[in-house]
Design an enzyme around this catalytic site. Structure first.
Site, short mmCIF file in Angstrom:
data_model
loop_
_atom_site.label_atom_id
_atom_site.label_comp_id
_atom_site.label_asym_id
_atom_site.label_seq_id
_atom_site.Cartn_x
_atom_site.Cartn_y
_atom_site.Cartn_z
CB ALA A 20 -0.94 -0.01 1.21
N GLY A 43 3.60 1.64 -1.78
CA GLY A 43 4.29 1.76 -3.05
C GLY A 43 3.56 2.68 -4.01
CB VAL A 77 1.04 0.18 -8.11
CG1 VAL A 77 -0.31 -0.44 -8.49
CG2 VAL A 77 1.89 0.36 -9.37
CB THR A 109 2.33 -10.32 -16.10
OG1 THR A 109 1.65 -10.39 -17.36
CG2 THR A 109 2.77 -11.72 -15.69
CG HIS A 145 8.69 -1.21 -17.62
ND1 HIS A 145 8.76 -2.22 -18.55
CD2 HIS A 145 7.40 -1.17 -17.20
CE1 HIS A 145 7.57 -2.79 -18.68
NE2 HIS A 145 6.73 -2.18 -17.87
CG HIS A 146 9.79 2.89 -13.65
ND1 HIS A 146 10.43 2.33 -12.56
CD2 HIS A 146 8.58 2.27 -13.75
CE1 HIS A 146 9.63 1.41 -12.02
NE2 HIS A 146 8.50 1.36 -12.71
CE LYS A 185 9.02 -4.36 -15.01
NZ LYS A 185 8.17 -4.73 -13.86
N GLY A 221 7.19 -8.85 -16.64
CA GLY A 221 6.25 -9.97 -16.67
C GLY A 221 5.33 -9.89 -17.87
CB SER A 222 3.60 -7.07 -19.53
OG SER A 222 2.86 -6.69 -18.38
#
Length: 265
Positions: free
Chosen positions: A10, A12, A14, A121, A153-154, A157, A163-164
């Site tokens: 919570a 983080g 996201v 993912t 990605h940033h 990461k 994962g995607s």
């Protein structure tokens, strides 16, 4: 009656947006917010951390026992604790944590026999449509088309490839009979690095504050087709996760995906 939501991870980036958008939507009541032991924000109000005002929900290192659903966007090392807690308490779980190893994925499959569980993912609606399309496109184009996957990605990461990106490769392999993950070529270097037939190139970019860009390049002599998805903000993942959480409540135990939520199967 609004259903009760607990968020793991919570504090983080996201996790805070999950809390914020859950409050803004008014469809779920945030009753729990958990993060790692020793986190510097433990004890602070989760609503204040998310920028939506006080919720009287302190950030804890434990998940509450009685939410209607849990959303977990924490780190791989925390996944086992969340899975055990939800199995013991029979709580539906939406898990968006990436970078799980084979042993952890086996625990996910075991948990899904006891509780309704969505593991994905990428929770973005658009990305899951891309998951549904790439295999079909690769099969229609045939073996003459080389396939390369580039994910961006940033700089913060940790896992690579994303994962995607791995899910995209897996979908292509399922549709075209390639061996996953043996057919993947992770980057290229050296004086003799020619592309090998049947392989899928996999390339990870880490730069700045890129939220997420995934491109599947299908190219042959004379033409190129690129299927691409760009996330403009983390809210695209959050909106999908909240949609998944609402959908999951009341379902039978089982391992579900965003394709089930969106009716893509």
């Amino acid at each position: 009656m609004k259903r009760k939501l607990a968020v793991v991870g919570a504090a983080g980036r996201v996790g805070r947006r999950i809390i914020a958008l859950a409050v803004e939507s008014g469809k779920l009541t945030v009753v729990g917010a958990a993060d790692a032991q020793g986190h510097p924000d433990l004890g602070k109000d989760a609503g204040l951390l998310a920028g939506v005002g006080a919720l009287n929900v302190p950030l804890s290192d434990r998940c509450p026992p009685d939410p209607d659903v849990v959303i977990d966007f924490s780190l791989p090392q925390a996944a086992g604790n969340t899975l055990r807690h939800c199995m013991e308490q029979k709580i539906p779980l939406v898990m968006g944590t990436t970078g799980l190893d084979a042993e952890q994925q086996a625990v996910v499959a075991k948990a899904a026999k006891a509780i309704p569980l969505i593991y994905g993912t990428n929770m973005s609606v658009g990305m899951n449509v891309l998951f549904a399309l790439v295999g079909k496109a690769a099969a229609m184009l045939g073996p003459d088309y080389d396939i390369e996957i580039v994910e961006q990605h940033h700089r913060f990461k940790k896992d690579a490839p994303s994962g995607s990106a791995l899910t995209l490769a897996e979908k292509v392999c399922q549709a075209t009979g390639r061996d996953y993950p043996d057919c993947l070529t992770h980057g290229r270097s050296g004086k003799d690095a020619l592309r090998q037939p049947g392989t899928i190139g996999m390339h990870a970019v880490r730069a700045g504050d890129i939220v997420g860009i995934h491109s599947v390049i299908c190219s042959t002599l004379g033409e190129t087709i690129t299927l691409s998805h760009t996330a403009h903000s983390r809210d695209t993942f959050v909106g999908g996760a909240l949609r998944a959480a609402e959908w999951l409540i009341g379902k039978d135990p089982g391992l579900y995906s965003m394709a089930d939520v969106l009716g893509l199967k």
